[in-house]
Design an enzyme around this catalytic site. Structure first.
Site, PDB file in Angstrom:
ATOM      1  N   ARG A 119       0.883  -1.181   0.000  1.00  0.00           N
ATOM      2  CA  ARG A 119       0.000   0.000   0.000  1.00  0.00           C
ATOM      3  C   ARG A 119       0.909   1.216   0.000  1.00  0.00           C
ATOM      4  O   ARG A 119       1.689   1.421   0.941  1.00  0.00           O
ATOM      5  CB  ARG A 119      -0.917  -0.001   1.224  1.00  0.00           C
ATOM      6  CG  ARG A 119      -1.632   1.326   1.400  1.00  0.00           C
ATOM      7  CD  ARG A 119      -2.737   1.260   2.423  1.00  0.00           C
ATOM      8  NE  ARG A 119      -3.878   0.534   1.896  1.00  0.00           N
ATOM      9  CZ  ARG A 119      -5.106   0.594   2.427  1.00  0.00           C
ATOM     10  NH1 ARG A 119      -5.352   1.337   3.478  1.00  0.00           N
ATOM     11  NH2 ARG A 119      -6.096  -0.100   1.895  1.00  0.00           N
ATOM     12  N   HIS A 141      -7.347   0.660  -6.486  1.00  0.00           N
ATOM     13  CA  HIS A 141      -7.578  -0.196  -5.306  1.00  0.00           C
ATOM     14  C   HIS A 141      -8.277  -1.475  -5.788  1.00  0.00           C
ATOM     15  O   HIS A 141      -9.431  -1.736  -5.458  1.00  0.00           O
ATOM     16  CB  HIS A 141      -8.437   0.558  -4.286  1.00  0.00           C
ATOM     17  CG  HIS A 141      -8.423  -0.035  -2.909  1.00  0.00           C
ATOM     18  ND1 HIS A 141      -7.614  -1.100  -2.546  1.00  0.00           N
ATOM     19  CD2 HIS A 141      -9.126   0.292  -1.774  1.00  0.00           C
ATOM     20  CE1 HIS A 141      -7.819  -1.401  -1.279  1.00  0.00           C
ATOM     21  NE2 HIS A 141      -8.724  -0.577  -0.798  1.00  0.00           N
ATOM     22  N   GLN A 160     -10.201  -4.116  -3.433  1.00  0.00           N
ATOM     23  CA  GLN A 160     -11.508  -3.688  -2.929  1.00  0.00           C
ATOM     24  C   GLN A 160     -12.593  -3.951  -3.983  1.00  0.00           C
ATOM     25  O   GLN A 160     -13.689  -4.419  -3.665  1.00  0.00           O
ATOM     26  CB  GLN A 160     -11.471  -2.202  -2.571  1.00  0.00           C
ATOM     27  CG  GLN A 160     -12.770  -1.716  -1.970  1.00  0.00           C
ATOM     28  CD  GLN A 160     -13.052  -2.321  -0.602  1.00  0.00           C
ATOM     29  OE1 GLN A 160     -12.228  -2.274   0.282  1.00  0.00           O
ATOM     30  NE2 GLN A 160     -14.229  -2.907  -0.428  1.00  0.00           N
ATOM     31  N   ASP A 167     -17.225   6.953  -1.682  1.00  0.00           N
ATOM     32  CA  ASP A 167     -15.977   6.817  -0.933  1.00  0.00           C
ATOM     33  C   ASP A 167     -15.726   8.155  -0.236  1.00  0.00           C
ATOM     34  O   ASP A 167     -16.401   9.158  -0.533  1.00  0.00           O
ATOM     35  CB  ASP A 167     -14.845   6.477  -1.923  1.00  0.00           C
ATOM     36  CG  ASP A 167     -13.524   6.117  -1.260  1.00  0.00           C
ATOM     37  OD1 ASP A 167     -13.487   5.961  -0.023  1.00  0.00           O
ATOM     38  OD2 ASP A 167     -12.519   5.993  -1.988  1.00  0.00           O
ATOM     39  N   CYS A 183     -16.271   1.352   0.503  1.00  0.00           N
ATOM     40  CA  CYS A 183     -15.107   0.523   0.845  1.00  0.00           C
ATOM     41  C   CYS A 183     -14.709   0.663   2.306  1.00  0.00           C
ATOM     42  O   CYS A 183     -14.015  -0.200   2.839  1.00  0.00           O
ATOM     43  CB  CYS A 183     -13.943   0.849  -0.077  1.00  0.00           C
ATOM     44  SG  CYS A 183     -13.336   2.543   0.067  1.00  0.00           S
ATOM     45  N   ARG A 186     -13.324  -8.989   1.597  1.00  0.00           N
ATOM     46  CA  ARG A 186     -11.923  -8.695   1.267  1.00  0.00           C
ATOM     47  C   ARG A 186     -11.064  -9.932   1.573  1.00  0.00           C
ATOM     48  O   ARG A 186     -10.214 -10.321   0.774  1.00  0.00           O
ATOM     49  CB  ARG A 186     -11.414  -7.500   2.097  1.00  0.00           C
ATOM     50  CG  ARG A 186     -11.927  -6.142   1.667  1.00  0.00           C
ATOM     51  CD  ARG A 186     -11.343  -5.702   0.337  1.00  0.00           C
ATOM     52  NE  ARG A 186      -9.889  -5.637   0.329  1.00  0.00           N
ATOM     53  CZ  ARG A 186      -9.156  -4.603   0.781  1.00  0.00           C
ATOM     54  NH1 ARG A 186      -9.751  -3.523   1.259  1.00  0.00           N
ATOM     55  NH2 ARG A 186      -7.833  -4.633   0.705  1.00  0.00           N
TER      56      ARG A 186
HETATM   57  N1  NVA Z   1      -9.982   6.381  -1.557  1.00  0.00           N
HETATM   58  C1  NVA Z   1      -9.623   6.008  -0.205  1.00  0.00           C
HETATM   59  C2  NVA Z   1      -9.863   4.555   0.007  1.00  0.00           C
HETATM   60  C3  NVA Z   1      -9.542   4.067   1.406  1.00  0.00           C
HETATM   61  C4  NVA Z   1      -9.691   2.582   1.548  1.00  0.00           C
HETATM   62  C5  NVA Z   1      -8.168   6.375   0.043  1.00  0.00           C
HETATM   63  O1  NVA Z   1      -7.354   6.197  -0.870  1.00  0.00           O
HETATM   64  O2  NVA Z   1      -7.857   6.855   1.134  1.00  0.00           O
HETATM   65  N1   CP Z   2     -11.200  -0.441   2.389  1.00  0.00           N
HETATM   66  C1   CP Z   2      -9.936  -0.457   2.824  1.00  0.00           C
HETATM   67  O1   CP Z   2      -8.985  -0.678   2.057  1.00  0.00           O
HETATM   68  O2   CP Z   2      -9.801  -0.235   4.160  1.00  0.00           O
HETATM   69  P1   CP Z   2      -8.454   0.025   4.969  1.00  0.00           P
HETATM   70  O3   CP Z   2      -7.924   1.370   4.551  1.00  0.00           O
HETATM   71  O4   CP Z   2      -8.853  -0.025   6.409  1.00  0.00           O
HETATM   72  O5   CP Z   2      -7.452  -1.054   4.626  1.00  0.00           O
END
Ligand code: NVA
Ligand code: CP
Length: 313
Positions: free
Chosen positions: A102, A129, A132, A225, A265, A293
């Site tokens: 990540r 992502h 997800q 989101d 998500c 997930r």
């Molecule tokens: N769009 C959000 C998703 C979090 C799971 C982010 O990138 O923070």
């Molecule tokens: N939806 C998701 O990826 O959640 P986290 O940021 O908690 O991993």
């Protein structure tokens, strides 16, 4: 060797297999049967951003399959002290069987993958992502399969995307392009999707709407989101203003099909991108999404390490 850096990295046939395998793996989990196909395998997870679901789902999933996990963050590894990503990839991938990352830019993930001896999974970047979306598609199938296969149940549906043109939106676009459904996208101006990021083959799989209510009309699924994704915190005040009309509420849900599902998500901010009434209401399937997930990623990890499996005992 295959990586999973974006949704478009797998083919229709591979998704058909992964969804069918997820049904099998989830059933075993729910009936307390062991599914230990990754004994002695190790997953390294690298987090340069916060996480709850991604961390727990990958870690629990790997342990359930008999493997183990090494968890690294920028703060507690040399990644935070500017060791080149290429060098980190060469070292880490000599010791483990799979890597989940990540991070911020997709280019960093690609640089890691280009120097890795083992498969790499995108656990979220600024651009995509995919894990997800994999979970969300499986969740839609579970709730609305009407006796069809996972891919058939998704074909032709309308997904309303209300909010930021972000990593989730880009991955929805890639999924629609490959799986043959449509995304109705509504974002505030200045936060539009950029279809070039998703590298779509055509514009047939999405339609842009100024008014989020219009985007929700006749939708099978309404999804949103956070207004401010990780890494964009400095824009938060500006975004709060720009996104004020992009809150999925009961009025928007009422325009979708009567049996439409709501997805997010997570993490969610009630009263911002979604009303409490919707996310905690009967059309919301957000907890199933979160749980799934783990199940889809178990199928994905097994596929990337071992290839197709035929055991169905
Ligand atoms: N769009 C959000 C998703 C979090 C799971 C982010 O990138 O923070
Ligand atoms: N939806 C998701 O990826 O959640 P986290 O940021 O908690 O991993």
């Amino acid at each position: 060797m295959k990586h999973y850096l974006q949704f478009s990295d797998l083919s229709l046939e591979e998704y058909a297999y992964i969804f069918e395998r997820t049904v099998y793996i989830k059933h075993k989990f729910k009936t307390y049967q062991k599914h230990r196909t990754l004994v002695d395998r190790t997953l390294a997870m690298i987090f340069e951003k916060a996480s709850t679901r991604t961390r727990v789902s990958f870690e629990a999933g790997m342990y359930q399959m008999g493997g183990s996990v090494v968890n690294l963050t920028t703060g507690d590894s040399q990644l935070g002290r500017s060791e080149p990503i290429e060098d980190s990839a060469k070292v880490i991938s000599r010791m483990v069987d799979l890597v989940m990352i990540r991070t911020f830019g997709q280019d960093k993930l690609t640089a890691f993958a280009n120097n890795s001896r083992v498969p790499v999974i995108n656990g979220l970047t600024n651009e995509f992502h995919p894990c997800q979306i994999l979970a969300d598609l499986f969740t839609f199938f579970e709730h609305r399969n009407l006796g069809k296969s996972p891919l058939e149940s998704l074909k032709g549906i309308v997904v309303a995307w209300v909010g930021d043109g972000n990593n989730m939106a880009n991955s929805w676009l890639q999924a629609a392009d490959l799986l043959d459904f449509k995304v109705h996208v509504s974002t505030p101006s200045g936060y539009e999707i950029d279809p070039r990021i998703s590298g779509l083959k055509s514009a047939k799989s999405f339609k842009v709407f100024k008014d989020p209510h219009e985007a929700c009309k006749g939708a099978d699924l309404v999804t949103t989101d956070v207004w401010t994704s990780m890494g964009y915190e400095a824009e938060n005040a500006k975004r709060q203003e720009a996104f004020a009309d992009w809150c999925v509420d009961q009025d928007m849900m009422a325009l979708a099909k009567p049996k439409a599902l709501f997805m997010h998500c997570l993490p969610a901010h009630r009263g911002e991108e979604v009303s409490a009434e919707v996310i905690d209401g009967p059309q919301s399937v957000v907890w199933d999404e979160a749980e799934n997930r783990m199940h889809v990623q178990k199928a994905l990890m097994e596929y990337l390490i071992l290839g197709r499996q035929t055991d169905t005992a």
